[in-house]
Design a protein around this motif. Sequence first.
Motif, PDB file in Angstrom:
ATOM      1  N   ALA A 216       5.439  16.173   8.938  1.00 16.21           N
ATOM      2  CA  ALA A 216       5.999  17.116   7.958  1.00 16.21           C
ATOM      3  C   ALA A 216       5.317  16.932   6.607  1.00 16.21           C
ATOM      4  O   ALA A 216       5.023  17.913   5.912  1.00 16.21           O
ATOM      5  CB  ALA A 216       7.505  16.931   7.838  1.00 16.21           C
ATOM      6  N   ALA A 217       5.048  15.685   6.226  1.00 15.41           N
ATOM      7  CA  ALA A 217       4.357  15.408   4.963  1.00 15.41           C
ATOM      8  C   ALA A 217       2.939  15.972   4.996  1.00 15.41           C
ATOM      9  O   ALA A 217       2.467  16.552   4.014  1.00 15.41           O
ATOM     10  CB  ALA A 217       4.328  13.909   4.693  1.00 15.41           C
ATOM     11  N   ALA A 218       2.255  15.834   6.129  1.00 16.40           N
ATOM     12  CA  ALA A 218       0.890  16.355   6.257  1.00 16.40           C
ATOM     13  C   ALA A 218       0.885  17.882   6.137  1.00 16.40           C
ATOM     14  O   ALA A 218       0.051  18.453   5.434  1.00 16.40           O
ATOM     15  CB  ALA A 218       0.286  15.920   7.587  1.00 16.40           C
ATOM     16  N   ARG A 219       1.846  18.536   6.778  1.00 18.87           N
ATOM     17  CA  ARG A 219       1.923  19.995   6.698  1.00 18.87           C
ATOM     18  C   ARG A 219       2.270  20.436   5.267  1.00 18.87           C
ATOM     19  O   ARG A 219       1.727  21.428   4.770  1.00 18.87           O
ATOM     20  CB  ARG A 219       2.957  20.529   7.689  1.00 18.87           C
TER      21      ARG A 219
ATOM     22  N   ASP B  52       7.022  11.371   0.821  1.00 22.67           N
ATOM     23  CA  ASP B  52       8.314  11.201   0.161  1.00 22.67           C
ATOM     24  C   ASP B  52       9.191  10.247   0.966  1.00 22.67           C
ATOM     25  O   ASP B  52       9.053  10.138   2.193  1.00 22.67           O
ATOM     26  CB  ASP B  52       9.028  12.552   0.007  1.00 22.67           C
ATOM     27  N   GLU B  53      10.085   9.559   0.300  1.00 25.07           N
ATOM     28  CA  GLU B  53      11.002   8.613   0.941  1.00 25.07           C
ATOM     29  C   GLU B  53      11.728   9.290   2.101  1.00 25.07           C
ATOM     30  O   GLU B  53      12.342  10.349   1.941  1.00 25.07           O
ATOM     31  CB  GLU B  53      12.025   8.108  -0.082  1.00 25.07           C
ATOM     32  N   GLY B  54      11.610   8.715   3.301  1.00 24.72           N
ATOM     33  CA  GLY B  54      12.290   9.234   4.479  1.00 24.72           C
ATOM     34  C   GLY B  54      11.635  10.445   5.125  1.00 24.72           C
ATOM     35  O   GLY B  54      12.142  10.964   6.121  1.00 24.72           O
ATOM     36  N   GLU B  55      10.509  10.926   4.585  1.00 21.62           N
ATOM     37  CA  GLU B  55       9.853  12.123   5.102  1.00 21.62           C
ATOM     38  C   GLU B  55       9.078  11.802   6.376  1.00 21.62           C
ATOM     39  O   GLU B  55       8.382  10.792   6.471  1.00 21.62           O
ATOM     40  CB  GLU B  55       8.896  12.680   4.036  1.00 21.62           C
ATOM     41  N   ASP B  56       9.195  12.662   7.363  1.00 25.57           N
ATOM     42  CA  ASP B  56       8.423  12.565   8.594  1.00 25.57           C
ATOM     43  C   ASP B  56       6.939  12.719   8.254  1.00 25.57           C
ATOM     44  O   ASP B  56       6.573  13.560   7.422  1.00 25.57           O
ATOM     45  CB  ASP B  56       8.882  13.669   9.552  1.00 25.57           C
TER      46      ASP B  56
ATOM     47  N   TYR C 279       0.842  -1.186   0.000  1.00 20.84           N
ATOM     48  CA  TYR C 279       0.000   0.000   0.000  1.00 20.84           C
ATOM     49  C   TYR C 279       0.885   1.248   0.000  1.00 20.84           C
ATOM     50  O   TYR C 279       1.883   1.303   0.719  1.00 20.84           O
ATOM     51  CB  TYR C 279      -0.920   0.020   1.228  1.00 20.84           C
ATOM     52  N   ARG C 280       0.517   2.207  -0.813  1.00 18.89           N
ATOM     53  CA  ARG C 280       1.288   3.442  -0.945  1.00 18.89           C
ATOM     54  C   ARG C 280       1.149   4.288   0.324  1.00 18.89           C
ATOM     55  O   ARG C 280       0.037   4.596   0.751  1.00 18.89           O
ATOM     56  CB  ARG C 280       0.760   4.232  -2.148  1.00 18.89           C
ATOM     57  N   PRO C 281       2.267   4.699   0.943  1.00 23.49           N
ATOM     58  CA  PRO C 281       2.191   5.556   2.136  1.00 23.49           C
ATOM     59  C   PRO C 281       1.642   6.934   1.776  1.00 23.49           C
ATOM     60  O   PRO C 281       2.051   7.543   0.790  1.00 23.49           O
ATOM     61  CB  PRO C 281       3.642   5.665   2.612  1.00 23.49           C
ATOM     62  N   ASN C 282       0.729   7.416   2.588  1.00 25.13           N
ATOM     63  CA  ASN C 282      -0.009   8.624   2.296  1.00 25.13           C
ATOM     64  C   ASN C 282      -0.376   9.294   3.612  1.00 25.13           C
ATOM     65  O   ASN C 282      -0.434   8.627   4.647  1.00 25.13           O
ATOM     66  CB  ASN C 282      -1.276   8.198   1.521  1.00 25.13           C
ATOM     67  N   VAL C 283      -0.613  10.583   3.571  1.00 26.35           N
ATOM     68  CA  VAL C 283      -1.125  11.312   4.733  1.00 26.35           C
ATOM     69  C   VAL C 283      -2.403  12.026   4.339  1.00 26.35           C
ATOM     70  O   VAL C 283      -2.595  12.385   3.177  1.00 26.35           O
ATOM     71  CB  VAL C 283      -0.106  12.335   5.286  1.00 26.35           C
ATOM     72  N   GLY C 284      -3.274  12.221   5.311  1.00 29.07           N
ATOM     73  CA  GLY C 284      -4.495  12.978   5.105  1.00 29.07           C
ATOM     74  C   GLY C 284      -4.603  14.025   6.197  1.00 29.07           C
ATOM     75  O   GLY C 284      -4.076  13.843   7.299  1.00 29.07           O
TER      76      GLY C 284
END
Length: 159
Positions: A53-56, A46-50, A9-14
Motif C-alpha cells: 500500500a505504501a509503494a502504491r 507510515d506507522e502501521g502501513e502495509d 534504518y528508516r523503513p522505506n519503499v521503492g
Amino acid sequence: MTLRDLSNYRPNVGVVLFNADGRVWLGRRAKTPGPFNWQFPQGGVDEGEDLEAAARRELREETGVTSVEFLARTDEWISYDFPDEAAGPKAWRGFKGQKQMWFAFRLTGPDSEIDLFADDEVEFEDWRWGELSEAVDLIVPFKRPAYEAVVQAFKHLAE
C-alpha cells in the motif's frame, strides 16, 4: 551469513515501474543538480502501513500513476547508509540509513496518466523510459549498491 542490524534504518519503499516493452520509468529529481539526479520513485512508510500500500501511495504521489499490476517484490530489505555529508530532511534524523522493500509494477494505463504535479510536493521535474540496468549509473553514488541489488532482483522482468 551475518544478518545486518537494520533497527536504526528508516523503513522505506521503492518502486520500479515497467512499461509493456520492459523499459522502466526514470525520474529526474526536482531542484537537484546533475549529474546523478535520476531515480525510481521511493518514500517512507507510515506507522502501521502495509508495504505494498505504501509503494502504491508513493507511486501515485510522485508520478500520478494508479493503473498498475503487481509483478514482484524483493524478498528482503535492501539498505543503504546516509553519507556523512548529507544533512537530509527531518525524517532522516536519528537514522543511520534507509531500509527499502522494492516493488515492481507494470503500467496498465497510457503514458498520459503520468502527472508529475499530481501531488502538492513535486518530487520529479522530468521523466523518461529507460533500461533497468542504466539506473545504477544515474543514481547518487551512495545509493548505487542498493540499485545494483534492485536491478539484480528485477532483471528477469526486463527481458
